[in-house]
Design a protein around this motif. Structure first.
Motif, PDB file in Angstrom:
ATOM      1  N   GLU A  44     -44.343  49.668   4.063  1.00 50.89           N
ATOM      2  CA  GLU A  44     -43.768  50.763   4.853  1.00 50.89           C
ATOM      3  C   GLU A  44     -44.419  52.092   4.493  1.00 50.89           C
ATOM      4  N   GLN A  45     -44.685  52.315   3.216  1.00 48.02           N
ATOM      5  CA  GLN A  45     -45.384  53.531   2.801  1.00 48.02           C
ATOM      6  C   GLN A  45     -46.788  53.599   3.395  1.00 48.02           C
ATOM      7  N   SER A  46     -47.360  52.439   3.642  1.00 49.90           N
ATOM      8  CA  SER A  46     -48.745  52.369   4.124  1.00 49.90           C
ATOM      9  C   SER A  46     -48.854  52.324   5.640  1.00 49.90           C
ATOM     10  N   GLY A  47     -47.729  52.318   6.342  1.00 50.12           N
ATOM     11  CA  GLY A  47     -47.764  52.337   7.799  1.00 50.12           C
ATOM     12  C   GLY A  47     -48.114  51.020   8.444  1.00 50.12           C
ATOM     13  N   VAL A  48     -47.773  49.920   7.805  1.00 49.37           N
ATOM     14  CA  VAL A  48     -48.047  48.593   8.361  1.00 49.37           C
ATOM     15  C   VAL A  48     -47.071  48.299   9.491  1.00 49.37           C
ATOM     16  N   GLY A  49     -47.578  47.804  10.613  1.00 47.30           N
ATOM     17  CA  GLY A  49     -46.722  47.423  11.724  1.00 47.30           C
ATOM     18  C   GLY A  49     -46.172  46.021  11.561  1.00 47.30           C
ATOM     19  N   VAL A  50     -45.033  45.763  12.176  1.00 45.00           N
ATOM     20  CA  VAL A  50     -44.423  44.432  12.148  1.00 45.00           C
ATOM     21  C   VAL A  50     -44.240  43.964  13.582  1.00 45.00           C
ATOM     22  N   ILE A  51     -44.743  42.771  13.893  1.00 50.59           N
ATOM     23  CA  ILE A  51     -44.650  42.211  15.236  1.00 50.59           C
ATOM     24  C   ILE A  51     -44.122  40.784  15.153  1.00 50.59           C
ATOM     25  N   GLY A  52     -43.782  40.221  16.306  1.00 51.97           N
ATOM     26  CA  GLY A  52     -43.350  38.838  16.394  1.00 51.97           C
ATOM     27  C   GLY A  52     -44.372  37.984  17.113  1.00 51.97           C
ATOM     28  N   PRO A  53     -44.127  36.682  17.249  1.00 52.51           N
ATOM     29  CA  PRO A  53     -45.069  35.785  17.893  1.00 52.51           C
ATOM     30  C   PRO A  53     -45.412  36.181  19.335  1.00 52.51           C
TER      31      PRO A  53
END
Length: 526
Positions: free
Chosen positions: A255-264
């Motif tokens: 989260e600190q690094s700005g990583v995105g989270v997606i689904g299939p």
């Protein structure tokens, strides 16, 4: 195909559009001097390598070499596949250098320069080999974790070290080192993985004191300390009991690094987007990947991915989607890729919830469907007049090959023409047989004898319990143009090569800055 000059390519590198720079030379030739952002895609393996490096043929591609027309051949082949935005750097690397732009020796430069930046930026605590040797004799609250691959670890390791590849460190540290008073020393071959492994633990908030071994095993070796061979000390397989703690730690860093989270479903849309490239990489341990993975994904163990990003990712400004089973390893690798400068990096939640396939995973290579004549291992062993040509990497050939086999580089098989012309039967092999199948047309053009492929490659020969021969002197260091020889792979001058490599490591961040296109830290969105 277009021909472009150095200034044009220099502008493309910084214009924030997708761009892949593929160097058509063999890796050993590439390592003598290349563009910082160029990735090796040798003609001898282009059918396999290019398809792994280019998720989309619609991306902008520039092929380079050292002025020998290899780039033109690679570009022409890519266009025959349907790539429609392919250029060649006019004059190759000599023209690039003549334009005032630097060339770089070695391999995996982006990751290595990034590790040097991290060491300075984060003030990584290090320990020298003599101090670690003294600690190992006098301290009981100490553990040494080796962040390299299992294969490297078995060949040579610091005594008492436990193999925990870099991508597994945060996932397993609380199980392996439950006492917060235990000192943790992370080591690797040299600099990169030791720094990134130690900083992974620190960034994740591990309470232990964590240090990196200065100069890794090279520094240990140069200091005159013994190395163990054949060690199997490794983390216990399976999901660690402390996985929930590891996930909380990894989430904070991501989260600190700005990583995105997606689904299939998001991932499926990314893969179907004709305007963007999308890498789908499974960062788990290779054994887990082989037990079941998402169709179309590639195995890229997290620590190795961050250490050698250009082995998997050639397209700058592409989307990168990372998959694992519970989000820890994907988040850690994604966070480091973001800090390396990649903009669109995502963790796929539920990426393994749907149907999975078993096996090592494979790139679709239509050329492998061409019909070839084959021979099995038992028949070859019983055949007394076959000339066997092994197309394995030269360093792998040295470690083990069929007795009497010749080593051959696919694009240099003419060097064996005298032997092939005298042969009554030519049998081609490679570790899994793939490269041997691709090389059949080249071999047929050099002999009047029948050409066959060993079914299942040299792996099938070993599986049949047939003898392999080891010869570290053949091919010679000079002949090994297909790979970058690490200092430990060399037959002579090992200590001098280690010193030279470590000196380059120390100056790498400064040298990269002189390129003018290298910027580490969290990228600006958009």
């Amino acid at each position: 195909m277009r021909s472009i000059d150095a200034a044009t390519l220099r502008g493309w590198i910084t214009d924030r559009r997708e761009l892949a720079i593929l160097d058509a030379r063999e890796e050993g030739e590439y390592a003598t001097g290349h563009l910082f952002w160029a990735v090796p895609c040798p003609l001898s393996r282009m059918e396999i390598r290019a398809r792994a490096l280019l998720p989309s043929l619609a991306t902008r591609i520039v092929c380079v070499d050292d002025g020998r027309e290899l780039a033109v051949r690679l570009a022409g082949w890519l266009e025959s596949l349907g790539a429609d935005d392919v250029s060649v750097l006019a004059g190759g690397t000599p023209a690039w250098q003549a334009a005032g732009y630097p060339l770089f020796a070695g391999v995996n430069l982006p990751s290595r320069a990034f590790a040097a930046w991290v060491a300075r930026h984060d003030a990584t605590e290090v320990i020298a080999a003599p101090d670690l040797a003294r600690w190992l004799e006098t301290r009981h609250d100490l553990v040494v974790l080796d962040s390299r691959s299992p294969e490297e670890f078995r060949r040579r390791a610091i005594p008492t070290a436990v193999n925990v590849p870099g991508g597994e460190l945060v996932y397993r540290i609380a199980d392996l080192v439950p006492d917060p008073d235990t000192v943790v020393v992370v080591t690797a071959a040299a600099h990169t993985r030791a720094i990134l492994g130690a900083e992974s633990l620190r960034r994740a908030g591990v309470p232990n004191r964590v240090l990196a071994l200065r100069d890794g095993l090279m520094g240990w070796d140069l200091a005159g300390f013994a190395l163990a061979q054949g060690s199997e000390a490794r983390f216990p397989p399976g999901r660690p009991a402390s996985a929930a703690l590891a996930l909380a730690r990894a989430k904070a860093f991501a989260e600190q690094s700005g990583v995105g989270v997606i689904g299939p479903l998001d991932l499926a849309r990314f893969e179907e987007d004709p305007g963007r490239s999308c890498y789908v990489l499974d960062v788990r341990d290779p054994a887990e990947f082989a037990a079941g993975h998402r169709p179309g994904s590639l195995s890229a163990p997290g620590g190795q991915l961050v250490r050698a990003t250009d082995a998997w990712i050639a397209v700058h400004n592409a989307r990168i989607a990372l998959i694992d089973d519970d989000g820890v390893r994907a988040r850690m690798a994604a966070a480091w890729l973001r800090r390396m400068g990649h903009r669109d990096v995502f963790v796929v939640e539920g990426g393994l919830d749907e149907a999975t396939v078993r096996g090592p995973g494979a790139i679709g290579v239509p050329e492998l469907q061409a019909r070839v004549d084959s021979i099995d291992a038992d028949a070859l062993a019983a055949c007394g007049d076959a000339t066997v040509v092994d197309l394995a990497r030269s360093v792998d050939f040295r470690e083990g090959h069929i007795p009497g086999a010749l080593w051959g580089l696919r694009t240099r098989l003419d060097l064996l023409q005298d032997r092939l012309m005298m042969a009554r039967l030519v049998v081609l092999t490679s570790p899994d047989g793939m490269l041997a199948r691709l090389a059949v047309p080249e071999a047929q053009g050099l002999t009047g004898a029948p050409v066959r492929v060993l079914e299942g490659g040299t792996a099938a020969w070993s599986k049949a319990a047939l003898k392999l021969e080891r010869d570290h002197g053949t091919p010679s260091d000079v002949a090994c143009i297909d790979v970058w020889l690490s200092p430990c792979d060399r037959n002579a001058g090992v200590a001098a090569a280690m010193q030279e490599f470590l000196e380059q490591e120390r100056g790498l961040e400064r040298a990269a800055a002189q390129d003018g296109t290298v910027s580490f830290g969290l990228p600006v969105p958009g």
